[in-house]
Each structure stands twice: as structure tokens, then as C-alpha cells.
Scaffold this active site. Structure first.
Site, PDB file in Angstrom:
ATOM      1  N   ARG A   1       0.806  -1.224   0.000  1.00  0.00           N
ATOM      2  CA  ARG A   1       0.000   0.000   0.000  1.00  0.00           C
ATOM      3  C   ARG A   1       0.838   1.273   0.000  1.00  0.00           C
ATOM      4  O   ARG A   1       0.369   2.332   0.403  1.00  0.00           O
ATOM      5  CB  ARG A   1      -0.978  -0.003   1.180  1.00  0.00           C
ATOM      6  CG  ARG A   1      -1.999  -1.134   1.122  1.00  0.00           C
ATOM      7  CD  ARG A   1      -3.031  -1.018   2.222  1.00  0.00           C
ATOM      8  NE  ARG A   1      -4.030  -2.089   2.102  1.00  0.00           N
ATOM      9  CZ  ARG A   1      -3.910  -3.288   2.665  1.00  0.00           C
ATOM     10  NH1 ARG A   1      -2.836  -3.550   3.406  1.00  0.00           N
ATOM     11  NH2 ARG A   1      -4.838  -4.199   2.522  1.00  0.00           N
TER      12      ARG A   1
ATOM     13  N   LYS B   1       1.029  11.143 -10.160  1.00  0.00           N
ATOM     14  CA  LYS B   1       0.106  10.282 -10.897  1.00  0.00           C
ATOM     15  C   LYS B   1       0.843   9.047 -11.389  1.00  0.00           C
ATOM     16  O   LYS B   1       1.909   9.148 -11.992  1.00  0.00           O
ATOM     17  CB  LYS B   1      -0.500  11.026 -12.092  1.00  0.00           C
ATOM     18  CG  LYS B   1      -1.729  11.836 -11.765  1.00  0.00           C
ATOM     19  CD  LYS B   1      -2.410  12.290 -13.039  1.00  0.00           C
ATOM     20  CE  LYS B   1      -3.709  13.011 -12.749  1.00  0.00           C
ATOM     21  NZ  LYS B   1      -4.403  13.424 -13.988  1.00  0.00           N
TER      22      LYS B   1
ATOM     23  N   GLU C   1       4.314  18.777 -24.104  1.00  0.00           N
ATOM     24  CA  GLU C   1       3.901  19.116 -22.741  1.00  0.00           C
ATOM     25  C   GLU C   1       4.468  20.461 -22.299  1.00  0.00           C
ATOM     26  O   GLU C   1       3.837  21.188 -21.526  1.00  0.00           O
ATOM     27  CB  GLU C   1       4.340  18.015 -21.769  1.00  0.00           C
ATOM     28  CG  GLU C   1       3.569  16.711 -21.889  1.00  0.00           C
ATOM     29  CD  GLU C   1       2.180  16.782 -21.254  1.00  0.00           C
ATOM     30  OE1 GLU C   1       1.827  17.835 -20.689  1.00  0.00           O
ATOM     31  OE2 GLU C   1       1.445  15.771 -21.342  1.00  0.00           O
TER      32      GLU C   1
ATOM     33  N   LYS D   1       3.753  22.755 -13.290  1.00  0.00           N
ATOM     34  CA  LYS D   1       3.111  21.549 -12.779  1.00  0.00           C
ATOM     35  C   LYS D   1       3.096  21.531 -11.253  1.00  0.00           C
ATOM     36  O   LYS D   1       2.102  21.146 -10.633  1.00  0.00           O
ATOM     37  CB  LYS D   1       3.809  20.298 -13.315  1.00  0.00           C
ATOM     38  CG  LYS D   1       3.083  19.028 -12.904  1.00  0.00           C
ATOM     39  CD  LYS D   1       3.318  17.869 -13.832  1.00  0.00           C
ATOM     40  CE  LYS D   1       2.341  16.731 -13.529  1.00  0.00           C
ATOM     41  NZ  LYS D   1       2.591  15.545 -14.360  1.00  0.00           N
TER      42      LYS D   1
ATOM     43  N   GLU E   1      -6.824  15.891  -8.004  1.00  0.00           N
ATOM     44  CA  GLU E   1      -7.743  16.298  -9.064  1.00  0.00           C
ATOM     45  C   GLU E   1      -9.171  16.459  -8.543  1.00  0.00           C
ATOM     46  O   GLU E   1     -10.147  15.998  -9.130  1.00  0.00           O
ATOM     47  CB  GLU E   1      -7.723  15.255 -10.192  1.00  0.00           C
ATOM     48  CG  GLU E   1      -7.855  15.868 -11.568  1.00  0.00           C
ATOM     49  CD  GLU E   1      -7.441  14.899 -12.660  1.00  0.00           C
ATOM     50  OE1 GLU E   1      -6.464  15.197 -13.355  1.00  0.00           O
ATOM     51  OE2 GLU E   1      -8.086  13.855 -12.817  1.00  0.00           O
TER      52      GLU E   1
ATOM     53  N   ARG F   1      -6.142  20.748 -10.946  1.00  0.00           N
ATOM     54  CA  ARG F   1      -5.204  19.861 -11.616  1.00  0.00           C
ATOM     55  C   ARG F   1      -5.693  19.439 -12.997  1.00  0.00           C
ATOM     56  O   ARG F   1      -4.889  19.070 -13.862  1.00  0.00           O
ATOM     57  CB  ARG F   1      -4.949  18.627 -10.744  1.00  0.00           C
ATOM     58  CG  ARG F   1      -3.872  17.729 -11.322  1.00  0.00           C
ATOM     59  CD  ARG F   1      -3.369  16.707 -10.329  1.00  0.00           C
ATOM     60  NE  ARG F   1      -2.293  15.928 -10.939  1.00  0.00           N
ATOM     61  CZ  ARG F   1      -1.375  15.249 -10.264  1.00  0.00           C
ATOM     62  NH1 ARG F   1      -1.395  15.256  -8.949  1.00  0.00           N
ATOM     63  NH2 ARG F   1      -0.440  14.573 -10.878  1.00  0.00           N
TER      64      ARG F   1
ATOM     65  N   ASN G   1      -4.534  18.582 -17.988  1.00  0.00           N
ATOM     66  CA  ASN G   1      -5.058  17.715 -19.043  1.00  0.00           C
ATOM     67  C   ASN G   1      -5.455  18.492 -20.294  1.00  0.00           C
ATOM     68  O   ASN G   1      -6.109  17.938 -21.185  1.00  0.00           O
ATOM     69  CB  ASN G   1      -6.263  16.926 -18.537  1.00  0.00           C
ATOM     70  CG  ASN G   1      -5.896  15.839 -17.552  1.00  0.00           C
ATOM     71  OD1 ASN G   1      -6.460  15.750 -16.473  1.00  0.00           O
ATOM     72  ND2 ASN G   1      -4.925  15.011 -17.904  1.00  0.00           N
TER      73      ASN G   1
ATOM     74  N   HIS H   1      -5.476  16.838 -23.670  1.00  0.00           N
ATOM     75  CA  HIS H   1      -5.348  15.397 -23.475  1.00  0.00           C
ATOM     76  C   HIS H   1      -6.602  14.614 -23.825  1.00  0.00           C
ATOM     77  O   HIS H   1      -6.523  13.413 -24.093  1.00  0.00           O
ATOM     78  CB  HIS H   1      -4.957  15.097 -22.021  1.00  0.00           C
ATOM     79  CG  HIS H   1      -3.533  15.390 -21.705  1.00  0.00           C
ATOM     80  ND1 HIS H   1      -2.967  16.632 -21.907  1.00  0.00           N
ATOM     81  CD2 HIS H   1      -2.536  14.605 -21.181  1.00  0.00           C
ATOM     82  CE1 HIS H   1      -1.695  16.590 -21.539  1.00  0.00           C
ATOM     83  NE2 HIS H   1      -1.413  15.377 -21.101  1.00  0.00           N
TER      84      HIS H   1
ATOM     85  N   HIS I   1      -5.476  11.723 -25.970  1.00  0.00           N
ATOM     86  CA  HIS I   1      -5.567  10.323 -25.538  1.00  0.00           C
ATOM     87  C   HIS I   1      -6.450   9.503 -26.484  1.00  0.00           C
ATOM     88  O   HIS I   1      -6.183   8.317 -26.725  1.00  0.00           O
ATOM     89  CB  HIS I   1      -6.130  10.245 -24.118  1.00  0.00           C
ATOM     90  CG  HIS I   1      -5.115  10.506 -23.055  1.00  0.00           C
ATOM     91  ND1 HIS I   1      -5.450  10.758 -21.741  1.00  0.00           N
ATOM     92  CD2 HIS I   1      -3.755  10.546 -23.094  1.00  0.00           C
ATOM     93  CE1 HIS I   1      -4.348  10.941 -21.038  1.00  0.00           C
ATOM     94  NE2 HIS I   1      -3.309  10.820 -21.835  1.00  0.00           N
TER      95      HIS I   1
ATOM     96  N   HIS J   1       3.231  10.449 -27.051  1.00  0.00           N
ATOM     97  CA  HIS J   1       2.268  11.191 -26.233  1.00  0.00           C
ATOM     98  C   HIS J   1       2.326  12.692 -26.514  1.00  0.00           C
ATOM     99  O   HIS J   1       1.298  13.357 -26.621  1.00  0.00           O
ATOM    100  CB  HIS J   1       2.533  10.919 -24.755  1.00  0.00           C
ATOM    101  CG  HIS J   1       1.657  11.705 -23.835  1.00  0.00           C
ATOM    102  ND1 HIS J   1       0.282  11.537 -23.771  1.00  0.00           N
ATOM    103  CD2 HIS J   1       1.943  12.695 -22.945  1.00  0.00           C
ATOM    104  CE1 HIS J   1      -0.231  12.370 -22.875  1.00  0.00           C
ATOM    105  NE2 HIS J   1       0.754  13.076 -22.365  1.00  0.00           N
TER     106      HIS J   1
END
Length: 373
Positions: free
Chosen positions: A122, A144, A186, A229, A239, A252, A256, A259, A263, A275
């Protein structure tokens, strides 16, 4: 931003603070970031970078019991099966909660290794050593992590902040130019959502200076993109933001930008597209959606195409048809129920959420995207 040969340390605050170190030849700081608590360290390294990881391997082996886990290159690493293989390696080595993971590779390796660290017992510490421009300004910072499934990209994952990030710009020297250019997707995105100085550097400096891995321009771009960032992530780690109120900052979710379509294109291309290329196309697409919706002015929409194209990034796409791309966009994590939600701009540095965009605007922007392919 730094103008010296000394490393720049960008601090990430919050409940689990850590440092992002940017500079040349900073690998020696790795043990300092890990500290003395771990007994064992797992080095998760992309297959093509095993030799390049030599200095990192030596530093770790001199201070810890080292387990090396070699994973596939690129998106092929981001699967549940590869993650399971990494868990097996940690189990066989007897990893405890005080031990740590170090990733060495691009964004896919960072995402995978971060997820393995987040899920083992965990959560165990992880330090990222990104080897691509894209990973330095995106995947390595912010916590992330995740893997891909047949349903989409990054749909299985966790938020797990690293114990530190080492952006060693020396590692970019051997990066293929096409991959370096893709990483600029990015970087330029960060210019549009938060820091116009990034756009000014891209628009006014010689392209070769922008892409010079030993030069001051690229270093400033990396530092500025990382700072963008950090600012966003510290304010909204998990987020939780994303208000549809006009003028409200989306938290946050601003990261994106571009994206949703990016994506969808990557998925349609079976993740064979870089990407950063997808992000560049996606930013140009959503800028046109915002223009058609009366949110963004025409000049700023056109500025998207010019800025991304100037560093060699694509601004259009004519592969999969609109229906396939729309279905892919609806799998986006920002979607609520059946309602598509897009990050758009009111102006440079002013992101917001556009909920339920009109399909006629989505289709018209799609036609423009194909015209610029």
C-alpha cells in the site's frame, strides 16, 4: 530560473513535500533523496536504457541491497502483467515498507514504477530519474501513476507522490531528436495554461537553441514547465478541482489541456503515437472547439498551431474517424456520466472547464484538425 551550472532545486510542498532537482550530472544526489531508511532498493529500468543506467546502478549498489527489474520500452511496460512481474520481484527480494523503488526511463517507466511503488504494501517510497524531456516535465512530477488497459490509457492507477525527482539534463543528449521534439508538446502546453514566457521563448528563440540539451533555453523551459506543474499539483493533488463555473480555475485538470482528444488519438493508434504528439494535436483541436464556442479568440487559437509547429510538432490528424475519436474522448477521466468535459482557455494562462460542448463544434473542429494533418 537558473542561469548557472549549479543544479536548480524546485520544492514541492504539501503533505508529502519533496524536491525536484534540475541540472547536468545530478545523479550523485540520488542517495541523498533516498536517505538511510531503505535497506533494499529496486531499480525499475527500461530495457533500452540498461547501459545508460550504469552511474545510477553504481550509486545505489554502493548504499543499498539492489534489485534490478528490467521492463519493456515505452507503453509496452504499462500493463497489469508487467506490474505483476515487478511485484513478484519485490516479493522475492523481501521488500518491506521502509524499502524504496527508483525508476529510470521515460514516462511509461515512471508511470509503471510509480504504480508498483504505490501498490506494494500500500505504498513504498519512489524516486524518479526521468530520461526523456516528456517524463521530466510531466510524468515524473505530481504523483500520478498507472497502467493501461484495453479500455483506455491510465484508467488503472493511484496518486503516489515521489520522495524526489532528478531531472539530469545530461541524459537528454542521446535522446533521438524526434523524441525530444515530442517532449516539447507538454512544455508548450504549460505555456498556454500558465506561463506565457514559455511561449515567448519558443516563438522568439532559434529552434536549435530551444532543442539544445546543453543550452540555457531548454533548461529554462524545463524549469518553467516543472514549476507550472508544481504550482497546479500542490493546489489540487488528487484532481478534486474542476468547477464548471465560468472563470473558475479547473485545478489539476488544467494539466489535461489537450489530453482528451490526445488520448483518444493515442488509443486509436494503439499507443503507437508519441504522447507529446497527441497532446500537441489535442491542444490545437480543443483551441478550435473553444473558438467555435465563443470562448477563445481566433488569434490565440491560431497561435496554438504556430507554436507547436515551430518546434516540429504535428497540429492535425486524419486517421481514425470522428465517431471513434468521440467514443475515445468519452472515456476521458474528466467525463461525468455521459457529459463530456473539456479543459479550454478563455485566454493564455486562463484555463477553465467547458462542460457538454456542442457536437457541431466538436465535428467542425475535427474537420479543421484533418485539414491541418
Amino acid at each position: 530560473m537558473s542561469t548557472t551550472d549549479q543544479p536548480t532545486v524546485l520544492h514541492v510542498g504539501g503533505s508529502a513535500p519533496y524536491d525536484v532537482v534540475v541540472g547536468h550530472g545530478v545523479a550523485q544526489r540520488l542517495v541523498d533523496l533516498l536517505g538511510t531508511r531503505p535497506t533494499r532498493v529496486a531499480l525499475v529500468v527500461a530495457e533500452a536504457l540498461v547501459e545508460l543506467a550504469g552511474p545510477v546502478r553504481e550509486a545505489l549498489a554502493g548504499a543499498y541491497r539492489l534489485t534490478e527489474v528490467v521492463v519493456p520500452d515505452g507503453e509496452a511496460a504499462k500493463t497489469p502483467a508487467v506490474a505483476a512481474r515487478c511485484w513478484d520481484a519485490l516479493g522475492e527480494a523481501g521488500f518491506t515498507r521502509s524499502d524504496a523503488v527508483v525508476t529510470f526511463g521515460g514516462g511509461a517507466t515512471t508511470d509503471l514504477g510509480g504504480f508498483v511503488a504505490a501498490s506494494w504494501l500500500r505504498g513504498v517510497p519512489v524516486v524518479h530519474v526521468p530520461t526523456t524531456l516528456l517524463a521530466m516535465v510531466d510524468a515524473a512530477v505530481g504523483g500520478k501513476t498507472g497502467v493501461n488497459t484495453d479500455a483506455g490509457k491510465n484508467l488503472v492507477g493511484a496518486f503516489h507522490e515521489p520522495a524526489g525527482v532528478l531531472c539530469d539534463l545530461s541524459l537528454l543528449a542521446g535522446l533521438p531528436r524526434r523524441d525530444l521534439v515530442a517532449g516539447m508538446g507538454e512544455v508548450v502546453k504549460c505555456g498556454f495554461i500558465a506561463d506565457e514566457r514559455i511561449l515567448e521563448l519558443v516563438e522568439t528563440q532559434d529552434v536549435e537553441a530551444v532543442l539544445d540539451t546543453d543550452g540555457p533555453v531548454l533548461r529554462e523551459l524545463v524549469e518553467r514547465a516543472v514549476a507550472v506543474k508544481i504550482d497546479v499539483v500542490v493546489g489540487d493533488l488528487k484532481e478534486a478541482g474542476g468547477s464548471e463555473l465560468t472563470g473558475a480555475h479547473p485545478g489539476r485538470e488544467a494539466l489535461n489541456y489537450g489530453h482528451t482528444m490526445g488520448h483518444a488519438i493515442e488509443r486509436a493508434e494503439h499507443y503507437g503515437m508519441r504522447h507529446g504528439d497527441g497532446v500537441a494535436i489535442g491542444c490545437c483541436y480543443v483551441a478550435e472547439v473553444a473558438r467555435l464556442a465563443g470562448v477563445l479568440d481566433e488569434a490565440t487559437a491560431a497561435r496554438h498551431r504556430a507554436a507547436f509547429a515551430r518546434v516540429g510538432l504535428p497540429t492535425g490528424y486524419d486517421g481514425a474517424d470522428f465517431e471513434e475519436l468521440l467514443a475515445g474522448m468519452k472515456l476521458d477521466k474528466k467525463t461525468r456520466g455521459d457529459q463530456l468535459r473539456l479543459v479550454v482557455l478563455d485566454a493564455v494562462g486562463r484555463p477553465r472547464i467547458l462542460a457538454g460542448p456542442a457536437e457541431e463544434h466538436l465535428r467542425a473542429a475535427d474537420a479543421l484538425m484533418r485539414a491541418h494533418a
